[in-house]
Design a protein around this motif. Structure first.
Motif, PDB file in Angstrom:
ATOM      1  N   THR A   5     -11.051   6.700  -3.895  1.00 26.62           N
ATOM      2  CA  THR A   5      -9.871   7.532  -3.632  1.00 26.62           C
ATOM      3  C   THR A   5      -9.078   7.764  -4.913  1.00 26.62           C
ATOM      4  O   THR A   5      -8.599   8.875  -5.168  1.00 26.62           O
ATOM      5  CB  THR A   5      -8.975   6.875  -2.565  1.00 26.62           C
TER       6      THR A   5
ATOM      7  N   ALA B 273      -6.307   1.242  -2.122  1.00 27.98           N
ATOM      8  CA  ALA B 273      -7.293   0.167  -2.075  1.00 27.98           C
ATOM      9  C   ALA B 273      -8.616   0.514  -2.776  1.00 27.98           C
ATOM     10  O   ALA B 273      -9.093  -0.252  -3.602  1.00 27.98           O
ATOM     11  CB  ALA B 273      -7.549  -0.235  -0.627  1.00 27.98           C
ATOM     12  N   ASP B 274      -9.180   1.681  -2.438  1.00 26.62           N
ATOM     13  CA  ASP B 274     -10.545   1.892  -2.947  1.00 26.62           C
ATOM     14  C   ASP B 274     -10.599   2.776  -4.186  1.00 26.62           C
ATOM     15  O   ASP B 274      -9.854   3.747  -4.323  1.00 26.62           O
ATOM     16  CB  ASP B 274     -11.439   2.469  -1.831  1.00 26.62           C
ATOM     17  N   ASP B 275     -11.501   2.400  -5.084  1.00 26.30           N
ATOM     18  CA  ASP B 275     -11.693   3.113  -6.345  1.00 26.30           C
ATOM     19  C   ASP B 275     -12.023   4.585  -6.119  1.00 26.30           C
ATOM     20  O   ASP B 275     -11.582   5.446  -6.889  1.00 26.30           O
ATOM     21  CB  ASP B 275     -12.852   2.494  -7.137  1.00 26.30           C
TER      22      ASP B 275
ATOM     23  N   SER C  22       0.827  -1.206   0.000  1.00 25.98           N
ATOM     24  CA  SER C  22       0.000   0.000   0.000  1.00 25.98           C
ATOM     25  C   SER C  22       0.861   1.256   0.000  1.00 25.98           C
ATOM     26  O   SER C  22       1.951   1.297   0.585  1.00 25.98           O
ATOM     27  CB  SER C  22      -0.952  -0.002   1.206  1.00 25.98           C
TER      28      SER C  22
END
Ligand SMILES: [Zn+2]
Length: 350
Positions: free
Chosen positions: A246, A242-244, A184
Motif C-alpha cells: 500500500t 501496515a503493508d509495504d 494506524s
C-alpha cells in the motif's frame, strides 16, 4: 507554552549572535523551506492550524531578503544535480509548498513570478480529485462549530465542553495529540469521519474550498519556475500503514496520476505529515526503489554534503506561522535552531 520556549530560544540565538558563529559549522550547503498556506491573517480567536500559514507580506519580505542576500533559490532538480556532482557554490534555498492550496496560487505564485524564484508544489492527488480528507481541518471545523462534543476515547464515550475559545484550543490540541498517537492511519480517518457525520461537517467541502483543482494545478505546472512533486494519493501517515504494498502504491499511483494529468512525470516526493512517526526507514527505501530523485520529510534540519547518501530522507525547515519574523528565518536558515533541536547531529535519516 511550547511556542514561548521556542520563541525564547530563537530570540536568544539571534540576539546573542550565536547564529552567526554557528552558521559555518551548522549552516550546511543549503536548506529546503516548507510552506502550506500563504494568505492574509484572519482575526478568529480559534485557529489551531495557524502554524501552517504565513501572510503574503511576510512571504514577500522573505523573497526580497533572499534576493538581496544573493542566496541561490534553486529548483529541486538543480539541488539534486549539486548533490550528485558535488558542485556546491553559494548556499542555496529550495522553496516547497505542500498539499496544493488555492491560496498559494492566489497569493504566493504572483510573488514567486515577480522575484523569478523557482519553487515546488507537492500534490496529493485525491485533493484535486475532490476525494481527499483534510482531517486536521475537519477536526478544527467540528470544534469551531460546536460547544460540546462527544467522542469515544479508548472505547469509552466521553464529553468535552468547548464553548469558549480557550476550551476549543485546549480540546483541539488534546484530540489532535490523541489522533496522532493512534497506531494506524485508517483509525485516525475513521474517528474523524465519525465525528464529521455526527456533527454534520462535510469533509469533502474542505477539499473543494481550499485545494486547487486540476485546471489550476495545470496552469501552474506549465510555468518553468514550477516543479510538481508527488505527495501520495490519499495523504496517509505512511509509517502507520501496515503493508509495504500500500505504501508503494500510494507513492507510485500519485506519480502516475500526476504524469497523466500534467504530461510530466514527477521526480520528487514529499512524505505526508513527514515527521518520524509518519515516514521512516521503510518509506525512505521504497521511495528510492521507485526511482524518486529526492524525497523530503518535515524533520527539521539544513542540508549537508553527507545528505547525498540520504536523498530520499531529506530534512526541511518549516516556516511556522507563529514565528513570522525575518530574524527567526535568519536563525532557522543558519542551521542554529535545528542544530540545537537535533543535538548537533547533522544527518537524521533512521
Ligand atoms: Zn501534506
Amino acid at each position: 507554552m511550547k511556542q514561548t520556549i521556542i520563541r525564547a530560544g530563537m530570540e536568544t540565538l539571534y540576539f546573542s549572535g550565536a547564529h552567526h558563529l554557528m552558521r559555518p559549522l551548522f549552516g550546511g550547503v543549503g536548506c529546503i523551506l516548507t510552506f502550506h498556506h500563504v494568505r492574509p491573517a484572519r482575526a478568529d480567536a480559534f485557529q489551531p492550524n495557524r502554524l501552517l500559514e504565513v501572510t503574503p507580506t511576510f512571504f514577500e519580505a522573505l523573497l526580497r531578503r533572499l534576493k538581496r542576500k544573493r542566496i541561490d533559490v534553486i529548483s529541486l532538480d538543480e539541488m539534486h544535480r549539486r548533490f550528485i556532482t558535488g558542485e556546491f557554490g553559494r548556499r542555496f534555498v529550495c522553496l516547497t509548498f505542500d498539499d496544493g492550496y488555492k491560496d498559494v496560487l492566489q497569493w504566493a505564485y504572483p510573488l514567486l513570478k515577480k522575484y523569478e524564484m523557482p519553487f515546488a508544489m507537492f500534490i496529493a492527488t485525491s485533493f484535486p480529485d475532490r476525494l481527499g480528507e483534510l482531517w486536521w481541518l475537519a477536526l478544527e471545523a467540528v470544534i469551531a462549530q460546536n460547544s460540546r462534543i462527544g467522542l469515544p476515547i479508548h472505547g469509552e464515550q466521553r464529553f468535552f465542553d468547548c464553548a469558549r475559545s480557550a476550551e476549543k484550543r485546549e480540546l483541539y490540541d488534546a484530540l489532535y495529540a490523541y489522533l496522532r498517537s493512534m497506531k494506524s492511519d485508517t483509525e485516525v480517518r475513521r474517528t474523524v469521519r465519525d465525528l464529521c457525520a455526527c456533527y454534520k461537517i462535510d469533509i469533502a467541502s474542505l477539499c473543494r474550498d481550499l485545494c486547487m483543482d486540476w485546471e489550476e494545478i495545470g496552469r501552474m505546472a506549465e510555468d518553468s519556475l514550477c516543479t510538481i512533486g508527488a505527495h501520495t494519493v490519499n495523504h496517509p501517515m505512511l509509517r502507520k500503514v501496515a503493508d509495504d504494498a500500500t505504501v508503494r502504491a500510494e507513492m507510485e499511483q500519485s506519480r502516475a496520476v500526476l504524469h497523466a494529468a500534467l504530461g510530466r512525470r514527477p521526480e520528487h516526493l514529499a512524505y505526508p505529515v513527514g515527521d518520524p512517526t509518519s515516514a521512516g526507514a521503510r518509506e525512505f527505501r521504497i521511495a528510492a526503489e521507485l526511482g524518486f530523485k529526492t524525497a523530503v520529510t518535515t524533520r527539521p534540519g539544513v542540508l549537508f554534503k553527507a545528505h547525498r547518501d540520504h536523498l530520499t530522507a531529506l530534512p526541511r525547515l518549516s516556516v511556522n506561522g507563529h514565528f513570522q519574523r525575518q530574524r527567526y528565518m535568519k536563525v532557522l536558515m543558519s542551521g542554529a535552531g535545528s542544530a540545537v533541536w537535533n543535538g548537533f547531529r547533522r544527518v537524521n535519516a533512521a
